[in-house]
Enzyme design. Structure first.
Site, mmCIF file in Angstrom:
data_model
loop_
_atom_site.group_PDB
_atom_site.id
_atom_site.type_symbol
_atom_site.label_atom_id
_atom_site.label_comp_id
_atom_site.label_asym_id
_atom_site.label_seq_id
_atom_site.Cartn_x
_atom_site.Cartn_y
_atom_site.Cartn_z
ATOM 1 N N HIS A 130 7.810 -3.617 -4.765
ATOM 2 C CA HIS A 130 6.690 -2.774 -5.199
ATOM 3 C C HIS A 130 5.798 -3.603 -6.113
ATOM 4 O O HIS A 130 6.301 -4.290 -7.019
ATOM 5 C CB HIS A 130 7.180 -1.526 -5.935
ATOM 6 N N ILE A 131 4.509 -3.516 -5.872
ATOM 7 C CA ILE A 131 3.546 -4.268 -6.676
ATOM 8 C C ILE A 131 3.555 -3.746 -8.113
ATOM 9 O O ILE A 131 3.517 -4.515 -9.070
ATOM 10 C CB ILE A 131 2.138 -4.124 -6.050
ATOM 11 N N THR A 132 3.612 -2.448 -8.243
ATOM 12 C CA THR A 132 3.629 -1.821 -9.567
ATOM 13 C C THR A 132 5.073 -1.520 -9.977
ATOM 14 O O THR A 132 5.978 -1.468 -9.136
ATOM 15 C CB THR A 132 2.836 -0.502 -9.551
ATOM 16 N N ARG A 137 7.423 8.944 -7.996
ATOM 17 C CA ARG A 137 7.484 7.603 -7.393
ATOM 18 C C ARG A 137 8.814 6.911 -7.679
ATOM 19 O O ARG A 137 9.073 5.808 -7.203
ATOM 20 C CB ARG A 137 6.371 6.706 -7.954
ATOM 21 N N TYR A 162 -3.397 -2.053 -8.619
ATOM 22 C CA TYR A 162 -2.777 -2.903 -7.589
ATOM 23 C C TYR A 162 -3.323 -4.330 -7.555
ATOM 24 O O TYR A 162 -2.845 -5.140 -6.766
ATOM 25 C CB TYR A 162 -2.952 -2.241 -6.211
ATOM 26 N N ASN A 173 7.664 -3.518 1.552
ATOM 27 C CA ASN A 173 7.021 -2.622 0.593
ATOM 28 C C ASN A 173 6.761 -1.325 1.366
ATOM 29 O O ASN A 173 5.781 -1.229 2.118
ATOM 30 C CB ASN A 173 5.714 -3.210 0.050
HETATM 31 O O1 CA2 Z 1 3.616 -0.449 -6.207
HETATM 32 C C1 CA2 Z 1 3.721 -0.444 -4.980
HETATM 33 O O2 CA2 Z 1 3.744 -1.457 -4.293
HETATM 34 C C2 CA2 Z 1 3.777 0.895 -4.242
HETATM 35 O O3 CA2 Z 1 4.721 0.760 -3.177
HETATM 36 C C3 CA2 Z 1 2.389 1.143 -3.710
HETATM 37 C C4 CA2 Z 1 2.249 2.498 -3.012
HETATM 38 C C5 CA2 Z 1 2.762 3.620 -3.900
HETATM 39 O O4 CA2 Z 1 2.761 4.844 -3.171
HETATM 40 C C6 CA2 Z 1 4.170 3.343 -4.403
HETATM 41 O O5 CA2 Z 1 4.554 4.396 -5.279
HETATM 42 C C7 CA2 Z 1 4.228 2.028 -5.142
HETATM 43 C C8 CA2 Z 1 0.799 2.765 -2.671
HETATM 44 C C9 CA2 Z 1 0.277 1.820 -1.645
HETATM 45 C C10 CA2 Z 1 -1.166 2.073 -1.480
HETATM 46 O O6 CA2 Z 1 -1.846 0.907 -1.821
HETATM 47 C C11 CA2 Z 1 -3.132 1.008 -2.232
HETATM 48 C C12 CA2 Z 1 -3.719 -0.165 -2.595
HETATM 49 C C13 CA2 Z 1 -4.987 -0.159 -3.040
HETATM 50 C C14 CA2 Z 1 -5.693 1.005 -3.131
HETATM 51 C C15 CA2 Z 1 -5.113 2.184 -2.754
HETATM 52 C C16 CA2 Z 1 -3.818 2.185 -2.306
#
Ligand code: CA2
Length: 154
Positions: free
Chosen positions: A102-104, A113, A25, A76
């Site tokens: 989404h960041i990823t 996902r 992230y 998001n």
């Molecule tokens: O890629 C993204 O922005 C997501 O929405 C991020 C979510 C994930 O469940 C989606 O599949 C994709 C996770 C958010 C949690 O963010 C964290 C950031 C740093 C460390 C742990 C979790």
């Protein structure tokens, strides 16, 4: 006239941004993302209301509260992307332009996902460009809502 308001919503665990899993992230914190959004919004002539919650109900309430108040939503939805029909229904009901960020790149990640209920209510989706995706979403939103660039001559 006051600038159009774009509400930027962040779902569960995004408060951990920059503190855990930087390989996935990145190192920017959620405060950094808010500062980025504020800077971009100012240049676009937009006002923003930037928020994060871990609660599904709270996220849905915030979407509902956008009605009559906001010109658009950048969201998001994090972990609620793939699970929340309630969030999808709220986004459909509010009847505003919605950009899902989404960041990823969720399509390169685990299969669970990859199915987004939120996409069913989104005008557009940005994934895989890191936190820069929020800036791109605001630029796209300014175009969708016809915001006026403050640097343009009247
Ligand atoms: O890629 C993204 O922005 C997501 O929405 C991020 C979510 C994930 O469940 C989606 O599949 C994709 C996770 C958010 C949690 O963010 C964290 C950031 C740093 C460390 C742990 C979790």
């Amino acid at each position: 006239m006051s600038p159009p308001l774009v509400v930027v919503l962040n779902g569960p665990n995004l408060n951990l941004l920059g503190m855990r899993e930087p390989d996935k992230y990145g190192t920017a914190t959620l405060d950094d993302v808010e500062a980025l959004c504020a800077e971009i919004a100012e240049g676009l002539g937009l006002a923003i209301d930037f928020r994060q919650t871990n609660g599904e109900g709270e996220l849905i309430t915030w979407v509902q509260e956008c009605r009559g108040r906001a010109a658009g939503i950048v969201i998001n939805p994090a972990g609620y992307t793939t699970t929340s029909i309630g969030l999808m229904d709220a986004l459909l009901a509010v009847d505003l332009p919605v950009i899902e960020v989404h960041i990823t790149n969720i399509h390169r990640r685990e299969e669970f996902r990859q199915h987004s209920f939120v996409s069913k209510a989104a005008t557009g989706v940005i994934a895989g460009l890191g936190v820069q995706g929020y800036a791109l979403a605001l630029e796209a939103m300014a175009g969708l809502i016809g915001a006026e660039d403050p640097d343009d001559e009247a």
